[in-house]
Design a protein around this motif. Structure first.
Motif, mmCIF file in Angstrom:
data_model
loop_
_atom_site.group_PDB
_atom_site.id
_atom_site.type_symbol
_atom_site.label_atom_id
_atom_site.label_comp_id
_atom_site.label_asym_id
_atom_site.label_seq_id
_atom_site.Cartn_x
_atom_site.Cartn_y
_atom_site.Cartn_z
ATOM 1 N N THR A 501 0.879 -0.990 -0.065
ATOM 2 C CA THR A 501 0.063 -0.050 0.097
ATOM 3 C C THR A 501 0.780 1.180 -0.130
ATOM 4 N N HIS A 502 2.196 1.076 0.528
ATOM 5 C CA HIS A 502 3.098 2.213 0.586
ATOM 6 C C HIS A 502 4.108 2.100 -0.480
ATOM 7 N N GLN A 503 4.370 1.016 -1.208
ATOM 8 C CA GLN A 503 5.424 0.945 -2.142
ATOM 9 C C GLN A 503 5.236 1.424 -3.515
ATOM 10 N N PRO A 504 5.865 2.335 -3.946
ATOM 11 C CA PRO A 504 5.376 2.810 -5.378
ATOM 12 C C PRO A 504 5.937 1.864 -6.406
ATOM 13 N N VAL A 505 5.305 1.548 -7.498
ATOM 14 C CA VAL A 505 5.845 0.646 -8.601
ATOM 15 C C VAL A 505 5.457 1.337 -9.883
ATOM 16 N N GLU A 506 4.372 1.829 -10.066
ATOM 17 C CA GLU A 506 4.130 2.599 -11.353
ATOM 18 C C GLU A 506 4.442 4.182 -11.431
ATOM 19 N N THR A 507 4.764 4.570 -10.046
ATOM 20 C CA THR A 507 4.875 6.031 -10.069
ATOM 21 C C THR A 507 6.088 6.676 -10.776
ATOM 22 N N LEU A 508 7.028 6.107 -10.966
ATOM 23 C CA LEU A 508 8.270 6.889 -11.912
ATOM 24 C C LEU A 508 7.657 6.971 -13.033
ATOM 25 N N GLU A 509 7.057 5.905 -13.491
ATOM 26 C CA GLU A 509 6.566 5.973 -14.914
ATOM 27 C C GLU A 509 5.344 7.187 -15.188
ATOM 28 N N GLN A 510 4.491 7.222 -14.130
ATOM 29 C CA GLN A 510 3.560 8.378 -14.024
ATOM 30 C C GLN A 510 4.199 9.797 -14.301
ATOM 31 N N ILE A 511 5.372 9.729 -13.357
ATOM 32 C CA ILE A 511 6.171 11.077 -13.285
ATOM 33 C C ILE A 511 6.808 11.288 -14.588
ATOM 34 N N ARG A 512 7.601 10.295 -15.268
ATOM 35 C CA ARG A 512 8.150 10.489 -16.407
ATOM 36 C C ARG A 512 7.311 10.703 -17.512
ATOM 37 N N ALA A 513 6.033 10.356 -17.356
ATOM 38 C CA ALA A 513 5.035 10.568 -18.683
ATOM 39 C C ALA A 513 4.538 12.192 -18.759
ATOM 40 N N MET A 514 4.598 12.589 -17.385
ATOM 41 C CA MET A 514 4.175 14.064 -17.349
ATOM 42 C C MET A 514 4.844 14.992 -17.958
ATOM 43 N N PRO A 515 4.387 15.953 -19.016
ATOM 44 C CA PRO A 515 5.096 17.053 -19.713
ATOM 45 C C PRO A 515 5.704 18.004 -18.370
ATOM 46 N N ASN A 516 6.751 18.559 -18.784
ATOM 47 C CA ASN A 516 7.392 19.622 -17.936
ATOM 48 C C ASN A 516 7.449 19.289 -16.580
ATOM 49 N N LEU A 517 7.571 18.059 -16.222
ATOM 50 C CA LEU A 517 7.999 17.478 -14.826
ATOM 51 C C LEU A 517 9.301 16.652 -14.790
ATOM 52 N N HIS A 518 10.289 17.061 -13.893
ATOM 53 C CA HIS A 518 11.631 16.710 -13.895
ATOM 54 C C HIS A 518 11.687 15.529 -12.917
ATOM 55 N N LEU A 519 12.220 14.452 -13.050
ATOM 56 C CA LEU A 519 12.266 13.424 -12.223
ATOM 57 C C LEU A 519 13.838 13.324 -11.851
ATOM 58 N N LEU A 520 14.347 13.343 -10.985
ATOM 59 C CA LEU A 520 15.648 13.022 -10.386
ATOM 60 C C LEU A 520 15.467 11.995 -9.056
ATOM 61 N N ARG A 521 16.494 10.911 -9.302
ATOM 62 C CA ARG A 521 16.574 9.786 -8.509
ATOM 63 C C ARG A 521 17.804 9.635 -8.220
ATOM 64 N N PRO A 522 18.252 10.213 -7.245
ATOM 65 C CA PRO A 522 20.082 10.061 -7.040
ATOM 66 C C PRO A 522 20.337 8.887 -6.333
ATOM 67 N N ALA A 523 21.484 8.547 -6.470
ATOM 68 C CA ALA A 523 22.088 7.212 -6.082
ATOM 69 C C ALA A 523 22.978 7.165 -4.798
ATOM 70 N N ASP A 524 23.400 8.524 -4.260
ATOM 71 C CA ASP A 524 23.917 8.768 -3.164
ATOM 72 C C ASP A 524 24.167 10.323 -2.699
ATOM 73 N N GLY A 525 24.916 10.518 -1.799
ATOM 74 C CA GLY A 525 24.847 12.170 -1.371
ATOM 75 C C GLY A 525 25.202 12.972 -2.286
ATOM 76 N N ASN A 526 26.240 12.571 -3.231
ATOM 77 C CA ASN A 526 26.738 13.578 -4.312
ATOM 78 C C ASN A 526 25.516 13.949 -5.348
ATOM 79 N N GLU A 527 24.652 12.825 -5.524
ATOM 80 C CA GLU A 527 23.745 12.953 -6.782
ATOM 81 C C GLU A 527 22.521 13.781 -5.985
ATOM 82 N N VAL A 528 22.598 13.666 -4.702
ATOM 83 C CA VAL A 528 21.430 14.466 -3.911
ATOM 84 C C VAL A 528 21.822 15.778 -3.991
#
Length: 723
Positions: A501-528
């Motif tokens: 109920t709390h675990q996103p599965v399709e959510t990144l796809e939804q975000i990437r499909a939205m025009p003019n919405l920027h997704l950043l999923r960093p791997a560590d502190g530098n990328e944050v």
């Protein structure tokens, strides 16, 4: 629909008229004001009729209120529509936009010509089917999805309260000084987002927010009695609002008296509930038939005859009416001139504050801010990227007073508290941390309003999965070019025990499909750190920072600056003499799975030359030139991606994708990852299958050479001037 009869809800109509008579005040109801109101009605009906599409009913019934606001109440300057100290107006029932366009034209907004009115609802016209803030300077926020406008208005009022508390100084005229006026209808008050926003508005005591509720008792299906019989006045009283009720929108004197009473109520937001007759003057008056369709030629002719207009002419504004509205608009120039004088005195007395206000309004960032963000090495402690985000946010906040925001009652989990500031509350409006409560949708709509006000960069936080609760407002962030920063933690099945109920599965796809919405999923502190740089440097593109709950190591080769490229080579392993040479296989992924790719590469490097690519942002990578993209993903090299998410879309960048096809499970996160095969061992196995598939003469498709349309990051909206 019933209405409360409490003292605060008694209609002021009789008192107002009686008071006007007693004091000898001249009534606002004159032959000229009546002609002006009727001009608005006919003009709106003409717009809808010419377009053969639209909603004439509400504009026709609300014309008296619009007349009052634009001629007697609001402070605005058509010659400078974005003057900081202007009153903000929001038409929450955006289907009534013919009314707004008519008022902007009549009062002198140069963009909104008569030709623009005639082009209502046509392709490339600025007078779109619902108001869009990027098309017209004078439209504060894009409205249409019901409930969003009134919720944006709460954010506008919050921004005024906060900025006033920060920048206004004793002994000087107020630099931040305005009201926010709203017109909304039944539909806005039925949508849940307005309840979330209105509840918080009452809690915060937003005394400069005044809402006119058009109680016409009609929705598309018919009479509101079909589905909406609650007492709205009592509901808003329960929220902590000041509520008044008027039975006749035609009574301009009563309207003005109620508005003045609302302005005098400084500790509570105000609602003025007004009974109107939808489609006033039409043969369909009072019926849902006049809600969303043109009047028709015959009805329009009788309307014009009834109000003293030539039924054979269209888009006519009598000279005396034009002069009246132009004079009303011209008053704003004098008000702004006085404000400009006050601003010059303010600059002399408080140069640092004045400079900071101008910088924030222009979305300029201070010198050297990037360099102050933390950088990490592999020797630094492994932490969740939500924790790295907390560190970055609290480095940025003291430098950037425009950063104002909060969480949907998840501060201990999202780690978004600001150490440099207290809470934004009724008694402490200078505070920068907002306790939004469990109101994800309202939170986002409020943030949109805060950004639209100017001088603020709002951030909002919740679990990534619950961005779904806010999606309607997120979409308007993107369409409206409002650079809200979404700090979305617990970004995968890695949150573990809370379960699917709390675990996103399709959510990144939804975000990437939205025009003019920027997704950043960093791997560590530098990328944050890089993710925050990118988000802040795109003020007209909303950004989602997807952050982990579980601890992640700081990886060798990551970089805040390289994060801005979207994807980059993190590591090369194997090959002759332990390294070198072109890669024979590429592993790529985002966020928490990059460490899995690095671990898998170490095993694969025993027999094959492997490249690991960190891929924090598809959108940023798509903006790079072809040469760079081919340098990261050379033609002829098989690519395997890994991400704790659904895999649709990865075919653009990889030949095989390891991801999720179901909703997750409850349990310790490492065991949940193992259940779904998101492990280094399984990635090694899948990678070897891909290598075997492409062994021999089978050609590896070049991903970069395949034509595709990239999602644009629209850095700055441009208000068009053509009709």
């Amino acid at each position: 629909m019933s209405s409360s009869t409490g003292k605060r809800n008694v209609s002021p109509s009789k008192d107002a008229n009686g008071s006007a008579a007693k004091k000898g005040k001249q009534s606002l109801v004159t032959p000229l004001s009546t002609k002006a109101v009727n001009t608005v009605r006919v003009l709106c009906a003409d717009m809808v009729q010419k377009a053969n599409s639209g909603h004439p009913g509400a504009p026709m019934s609300l014309a008296p209120l619009a007349y009052l606001l634009w001629t007697q109440v609001m402070k605005y300057n058509p010659k400078d529509p974005q003057w900081l100290a202007r009153d903000r107006f929001v038409l929450s029932n955006g289907h009534a936009c013919a009314l707004l366009y008519a008022m902007l034209h009549l009062t002198g907004y140069a963009q909104v010509t008569m030709d623009a009115l005639k082009a209502f609802r046509q392709v490339d016209s600025i007078t779109a089917g619902h108001p869009e803030n990027t098309l017209i300077k004078g439209v504060e926020v894009s409205t249409g999805p019901l409930g969003q406008g009134i919720s944006n208005a709460v954010g506008l009022a919050m921004a005024e309260m906060h900025l006033g508390a920060v920048f206004n100084k004793s002994g000087h005229a107020k630099i931040v000084d305005n009201y926010t006026y709203v017109i909304c209808g039944d539909g806005c008050l039925q949508e849940g987002v307005s309840s979330e926003a209105s509840s918080l508005a009452g809690h915060l005591g937003l005394g400069r927010l005044i809402v006119f509720y058009d109680d016409n008792q009609i929705t598309i299906d018919g009479d509101t009695a079909l589905s909406f019989t609650e007492d709205v006045a009592k509901r808003y009283e329960a929220y902590g609002w000041h509520v008044q009720t008027l039975e006749d929108v035609q009574d301009l004197d009563a309207l003005l008296a109620a508005t003045e009473a609302a302005k005098a109520e400084t500790d509570r937001p105000s609602m003025i509930k007004i009974r109107t007759r939808i489609g006033f003057g039409s043969k369909k008056e009072g019926s849902h038939s006049v809600h969303g369709s043109p009047l028709g030629a015959e009805d329009l002719k009788q309307l014009k005859s009834r109000f003293g207009f030539d039924p054979e002419q269209a888009f006519v504004v009598p000279t005396e009416v034009a002069e009246l509205f132009q004079a009303a608009g011209a008053k704003g120039a004098a008000a702004q001139a006085a404000w400009n004088t006050a601003m010059e005195a303010y600059k002399g007395a408080f140069p640092a504050e004045a400079s900071e206000l101008v910088r924030c309004t222009e979305h300029r960032l201070p010198e050297g801010w990037r360099e102050k963000l933390p950088r990490y090495t592999p020797e630094d402690k492994a932490m969740a990227t939500r924790k790295f985000s907390e560190i970055a946010l609290n480095v940025l906040a003291p430098m950037l007073p425009e950063l104002v925001g909060g969480s949907a009652d998840l501060t201990p989990s999202t780690l978004t508290a600001l150490a440099c500031s207290g809470d934004f509350q009724k008694k402490t409006p200078d505070g920068r941390y907002v306790r939004f409560g469990v109101r994800e949708h309202g939170m986002t709509a409020l943030a949109n309003g805060m950004f639209a006000y100017g001088a603020l960069r709002p951030f909002v936080a919740t679990f990534l999965n619950f961005i779904g609760y806010a999606w309607g407002a997120v979409r308007l962030s993107c369409l409206s070019h409002l650079g809200v920063i979404f700090v979305m933690t617990h970004d995968s099945i890695g949150l573990g025990e809370d379960g699917p109920t709390h675990q996103p599965v399709e959510t990144l796809e939804q975000i990437r499909a939205m025009p003019n919405l920027h997704l950043l999923r960093p791997a560590d502190g530098n990328e944050v750190s890089g993710a925050y740089i990118s988000a802040l440097e795109h003020p007209y593109t909303p950004s989602v920072l997807a952050l982990s709950r579980q601890n992640l190591p700081n990886l060798e080769g990551t970089s805040a600056e390289k994060t801005l490229l979207g994807a980059y080579v993190l590591a090369e392993m194997g090959g002759s003499n332990g390294g070198g040479g072109a890669p024979e296989l590429i592993l790529t992924g985002s966020g928490s799975e990059v460490a899995i790719a690095v671990e898998a590469a170490k095993t694969l490097a025993e027999t094959v030359r492997v490249r690991v690519v960190s891929f924090p942002s598809w959108e940023l990578f798509d903006q790079q030139n072809k040469e760079y993209r081919l340098s990261v993903f050379p033609a002829g090299v098989p690519v395997v991606s890994v991400e704790a998410s659904a895999t649709h879309g990865w075919a653009k960048y990889s030949h095989a994708a390891l991801g999720l096809t179901w909703f997750g499970a409850s349990g310790p996160y490492a065991k949940v990852y193992a259940k779904y095969g998101l492990t280094a061992d399984n990635l090694v196995s899948k990678a070897r299958e891909v290598l075997a598939f492409y062994a021999g003469d089978r050609q590896v498709p070049s991903l970069i050479d395949v034509p595709f349309i990239s999602k644009q990051l629209d850095h700055k909206p441009v208000a068009t001037s053509h009709a």
